[in-house]
Design a protein around this motif. Structure first.
Motif, PDB file in Angstrom:
ATOM      1  N   GLN A 254      30.439  38.148  49.116  1.00 35.42           N
ATOM      2  CA  GLN A 254      31.075  38.820  47.937  1.00 35.42           C
ATOM      3  C   GLN A 254      32.032  38.108  48.229  1.00 35.42           C
ATOM      4  O   GLN A 254      32.747  37.508  49.425  1.00 35.42           O
ATOM      5  CB  GLN A 254      31.038  40.016  47.164  1.00 35.42           C
ATOM      6  CG  GLN A 254      30.012  40.092  47.663  1.00 35.42           C
ATOM      7  CD  GLN A 254      29.045  40.257  46.817  1.00 35.42           C
ATOM      8  OE1 GLN A 254      29.448  39.455  45.530  1.00 35.42           O
ATOM      9  NE2 GLN A 254      27.973  40.104  45.674  1.00 35.42           N
ATOM     10  N   ARG A 255      33.172  37.103  47.371  1.00 31.22           N
ATOM     11  CA  ARG A 255      34.732  36.698  47.620  1.00 31.22           C
ATOM     12  C   ARG A 255      35.440  38.504  47.866  1.00 31.22           C
ATOM     13  O   ARG A 255      34.911  39.542  47.891  1.00 31.22           O
ATOM     14  CB  ARG A 255      35.163  36.794  46.562  1.00 31.22           C
ATOM     15  CG  ARG A 255      34.530  35.708  45.789  1.00 31.22           C
ATOM     16  CD  ARG A 255      35.335  35.099  44.400  1.00 31.22           C
ATOM     17  NE  ARG A 255      34.819  33.646  44.047  1.00 31.22           N
ATOM     18  CZ  ARG A 255      35.719  32.582  43.288  1.00 31.22           C
ATOM     19  NH1 ARG A 255      36.859  32.709  43.840  1.00 31.22           N
ATOM     20  NH2 ARG A 255      35.734  31.333  43.252  1.00 31.22           N
ATOM     21  N   LEU A 256      36.780  37.058  48.853  1.00 31.38           N
ATOM     22  CA  LEU A 256      37.176  38.758  49.740  1.00 31.38           C
ATOM     23  C   LEU A 256      38.492  38.941  48.458  1.00 31.38           C
ATOM     24  O   LEU A 256      38.942  38.392  47.803  1.00 31.38           O
ATOM     25  CB  LEU A 256      37.465  37.898  50.555  1.00 31.38           C
ATOM     26  CG  LEU A 256      36.473  38.269  51.868  1.00 31.38           C
ATOM     27  CD1 LEU A 256      37.328  37.554  52.834  1.00 31.38           C
ATOM     28  CD2 LEU A 256      34.647  39.190  52.288  1.00 31.38           C
ATOM     29  N   VAL A 257      38.671  40.332  48.643  1.00 30.16           N
ATOM     30  CA  VAL A 257      40.115  40.067  48.455  1.00 30.16           C
ATOM     31  C   VAL A 257      41.444  39.866  49.131  1.00 30.16           C
ATOM     32  O   VAL A 257      41.644  39.123  49.997  1.00 30.16           O
ATOM     33  CB  VAL A 257      40.408  42.068  49.063  1.00 30.16           C
ATOM     34  CG1 VAL A 257      39.433  43.248  48.197  1.00 30.16           C
ATOM     35  CG2 VAL A 257      40.822  42.034  50.050  1.00 30.16           C
ATOM     36  N   PRO A 258      42.553  39.447  48.823  1.00 29.09           N
ATOM     37  CA  PRO A 258      43.916  38.673  48.979  1.00 29.09           C
ATOM     38  C   PRO A 258      44.343  39.103  49.844  1.00 29.09           C
ATOM     39  O   PRO A 258      44.461  40.875  50.268  1.00 29.09           O
ATOM     40  CB  PRO A 258      44.545  38.902  47.866  1.00 29.09           C
ATOM     41  CG  PRO A 258      44.256  40.071  46.643  1.00 29.09           C
ATOM     42  CD  PRO A 258      42.696  39.711  47.268  1.00 29.09           C
ATOM     43  N   VAL A 259      44.886  38.360  51.197  1.00 36.61           N
ATOM     44  CA  VAL A 259      45.496  39.097  52.375  1.00 36.61           C
ATOM     45  C   VAL A 259      46.682  39.614  51.307  1.00 36.61           C
ATOM     46  O   VAL A 259      47.799  38.884  50.980  1.00 36.61           O
ATOM     47  CB  VAL A 259      45.832  38.461  52.993  1.00 36.61           C
ATOM     48  CG1 VAL A 259      46.306  38.423  54.293  1.00 36.61           C
ATOM     49  CG2 VAL A 259      44.371  37.762  53.718  1.00 36.61           C
ATOM     50  N   THR A 260      47.424  40.743  51.761  1.00 38.32           N
ATOM     51  CA  THR A 260      48.772  41.066  51.373  1.00 38.32           C
ATOM     52  C   THR A 260      49.868  41.138  52.742  1.00 38.32           C
ATOM     53  O   THR A 260      49.337  40.751  53.708  1.00 38.32           O
ATOM     54  CB  THR A 260      49.107  42.366  51.094  1.00 38.32           C
ATOM     55  OG1 THR A 260      48.081  43.146  50.410  1.00 38.32           O
ATOM     56  CG2 THR A 260      50.261  42.892  50.465  1.00 38.32           C
ATOM     57  N   GLY A 261      50.436  40.147  51.780  1.00 37.19           N
ATOM     58  CA  GLY A 261      51.952  39.440  52.907  1.00 37.19           C
ATOM     59  C   GLY A 261      53.131  40.257  53.229  1.00 37.19           C
ATOM     60  O   GLY A 261      53.087  40.863  54.582  1.00 37.19           O
ATOM     61  N   ALA A 262      53.327  41.549  52.625  1.00 37.77           N
ATOM     62  CA  ALA A 262      55.003  42.123  52.560  1.00 37.77           C
ATOM     63  C   ALA A 262      54.350  42.899  51.441  1.00 37.77           C
ATOM     64  O   ALA A 262      53.540  42.930  50.411  1.00 37.77           O
ATOM     65  CB  ALA A 262      55.638  41.474  51.835  1.00 37.77           C
ATOM     66  N   VAL A 263      55.218  44.161  51.642  1.00 28.17           N
ATOM     67  CA  VAL A 263      55.120  45.470  51.036  1.00 28.17           C
ATOM     68  C   VAL A 263      56.472  45.783  49.995  1.00 28.17           C
ATOM     69  O   VAL A 263      57.689  45.861  52.451  1.00 28.17           O
ATOM     70  CB  VAL A 263      54.008  46.333  50.585  1.00 28.17           C
ATOM     71  CG1 VAL A 263      52.441  46.323  50.658  1.00 28.17           C
ATOM     72  CG2 VAL A 263      53.802  46.548  52.419  1.00 28.17           C
TER      73      VAL A 263
END
Length: 628
Positions: free
Chosen positions: A328-337
């Motif tokens: 399946q498509r993947l969840v996006p990569v989070t860069g910062a919070v």
């Protein structure tokens, strides 16, 4: 024959730790195209990696047993019914059994050239039964353990491919203008068969099935890759069956056909693969990155919705394919919070790298989230920091911007002028109209082994005042925060000093001492610092209302990322944990009771407020967790 005692080391290759109770994901829509690399296949299963198209984020590795669900592993080699991670303590799994077994491979001995240690039993070539060691021993591995036989295979020969019943040897340099390719059966290593004398030129990408061998030869006349096929047991049977433009990456043999794959230089995404029959019939398929063989059919990736791993007798768009695994498509990569009192910010790469925000509340120990709204395009690895309703961030061009409580934006600094930029690596902080950030100077692109990387130096702490629109140089060592209208900095003795930006009044918050503070953070209630001592890192903090100072709080583990966050009566930091070195356990210190507790895990980014913790999970998704 020596039997090595059973399972000398065991463990489970399991999923990431479960989220703490009440945790909610902030993003996680499956929007990223997967990049699939098939690493190996056999009658027992398929080993493959899944990464993201156009993204350097490390890939995850999976085994798909025949007739069972895929599961994650930390192994990069497949042969027969096992997957391997070679080393001085070689780890392996029997496909379908998630138990990790460890086989010792001998006592390290100094290498002849004074380099890294080596072992006579080190893995020379992985095989379906286990491996052939550096000194020619046969090491059989199974669910019962390891069995080492006396040397029976010629030592020193360059093994270029292994198959179900034997292996190929070939020298790295030609003799009399030719490369000799020889087949060696496991059962009778003295019964070697020369499969071909290949004309001088680069010969590579060797592969084996139970009946045939394949390899590639560079054709200097055309610049293409000749594809060769040989029949095992038939002397001098190797011959070219076709040619592919450019330099291929690997071959695979299925039946009497040879498969191949190639990606454009410097790209893992512009790829084409194909296969050629013994009779010279050639087919190709754009978008397929990797081709392997399970012994009878080619196993390869194909794009689509969903992307898949398939098996077929040919690599082509028209071949009848059976699906091995859908990806399946993947969840996006989070860069910062970043976490404020009532808003949480996070950046990810859904199509285009963007900074988002949500409102949140913690009621009766539960998180309630507002709708997601877009803030601005950013670089995914942006920095973002927030206090109350003031927020600072780096935009898509690397420029530093400030969002005021009324929603208006100010440009703090335009990067890449005269080689200067706002650093994405050094922490920044915001308080009302003030932004504490770091400026750095371009130092050129040093290159090593053909790889060049931009470097920056001369980091200088800066303070921006929105009221005047000016930036003030603070100094090269003053990397402490601004909070609640107060600027924190070191004095010459490394005491921590607080400066009221409205009045200019300075007060020593933490006197100089033998413990050197290395990082600090603050809000309106507490100043918290991390110090290095002979006993390791320790936390200290000051209650800004009462002036009470607490020193020497143990971390509860080895320091992880060198970051420290404070919000309300909570401070957050990370400690190391087994497994993925880029994943750390988060600990939250209650500054009222002085008690630290483990609260989930995170990749590089995290932030804390008085009642919530924001993290980036093992799957690169942003999360928010309520705190008691």
């Amino acid at each position: 024959m020596a039997v090595l005692a059973g399972l000398l080391g065991t463990g489970m290759a399991g999923p990431a730790a479960a989220d703490p109770v009440g945790t909610k994901k902030l993003n996680g829509v499956r929007s990223e195209q997967p990049r699939i690399r098939v690493l190996g296949a056999s009658a027992a299963g398929t080993l493959y990696q899944v990464g993201r198209v156009g993204d350097p984020t490390p890939a995850t590795t999976w085994v798909k047993p025949v007739g069972a669900a895929a599961y994650g592993v930390a192994f990069g080699r497949l042969s027969g019914d096992k997957v391997y991670s070679p080393g001085l303590q070689t780890k392996y799994q029997v496909i379908g059994d998630p138990l990790v077994r460890t086989c010792p491979v001998g006592t390290p001995e100094p290498a002849d050239d004074g380099g890294v240690d080596q072992s006579d039993l080190a893995v020379r070539a992985v095989t379906p039964f286990g491996w052939i060691s550096a000194d020619g021993r046969r090491v059989d591995v199974s669910a019962s353990g390891c069995v080492v036989s006396s040397p029976g295979y010629p030592a020193g020969n360059q093994i270029v491919a292994t198959g179900p019943a034997g292996y190929l040897i070939a020298p790295g340099e030609p003799t009399d203008g030719k490369i000799t390719v020889t087949y060696v059966p496991y059962a009778a290593p003295s019964a070697q068969v020369v499969l071909g004398e290949v004309p001088a030129g680069s010969v590579w990408a060797y592969s084996l099935s139970a009946t045939h061998a394949g390899w590639a030869r560079f054709n200097p006349a055309t610049g293409g890759s000749e594809i060769w096929l040989a029949t095992l047991g038939a002397a001098d049977s190797g011959h070219a069956i076709g040619e592919v433009s450019g330099r291929i990456s690997r071959t695979a043999v299925a039946g009497t056909s040879v498969g191949w794959d190639v990606c454009s230089l410097g790209s893992g995404d512009d790829c084409t693969s194909g296969s050629i029959t013994a009779g010279g019939a050639a087919t190709s398929l754009a978008g397929t990155r990797t081709v392997v063989s399970n012994g009878t059919k080619f196993v390869y990736d194909v794009p689509g919705e969903p992307a898949s791993i398939v098996k077929a007798v040919a690599v082509s768009s028209t071949a009848t394919k059976a699906r091995v695994q859908a990806v399946q498509r993947l969840v996006p990569v989070t860069g910062a919070v970043a976490l404020g009192a009532d808003r949480v910010f996070y950046s990810d790469g859904r199509g285009k790298d963007t900074l988002y925000q949500r409102s949140y509340k913690v009621e009766a120990g539960a998180i309630k989230l507002g709708a997601e709204t877009t803030v601005a395009p950013v670089d995914r690895a942006t920095q973002v920091t927030t206090e109350n309703r003031s927020t600072a961030y780096l935009d898509a061009h690397g420029d530093l911007r400030l969002i005021s409580p009324n929603g208006s934006q100010s440009l703090v600094f335009v990067s890449n002028q005269e080689g200067l930029r706002a650093s994405p690596d050094y922490p920044m902080s915001v308080s009302g109209r003030w932004v504490r950030w770091t400026r750095e100077q371009y130092a050129g692109p040093p290159c090593q082994n053909g790889v060049c990387e931009d470097l920056y130096s001369d980091q200088t702490a800066m303070l921006y005042d929105q009221a005047t629109g000016t930036n003030t140089v603070l100094g090269e060592e003053d990397f402490l925060p601004v909070a609640d209208g107060k600027l924190y900095h070191y004095d010459d003795d490394f005491a921590i000093v607080q400066k009221d930006l409205a009045t200019g009044t300075e007060l020593v918050m933490r006197p100089a001492g033998s413990e050197l503070p290395v990082v600090a953070d603050a809000d309106s209630q507490y100043l918290v610092w991390l110090s290095y001592t002979d006993a390791g890192y320790r936390i200290g903090y000051r209650n800004l209302a009462t002036g009470v100072v607490t020193e020497g709080v143990a971390l509860g583990g080895e320091l992880g990322f060198g970051q420290l966050k404070v919000g309300g009566s909570k401070a957050a930091y990370t400690v190391q944990q087994p497994g993925d070195p880029a994943l750390r356990q988060v600990r939250v210190l209650d500054l009222v009771t002085g008690t630290p507790s483990a609260v989930g895990e995170t990749r590089l980014g995290f932030d804390v407020s008085g009642n919530a913790l924001a993290t980036i999970g093992a799957d690169w998704t942003a999360r928010i967790t309520p705190l008691g």
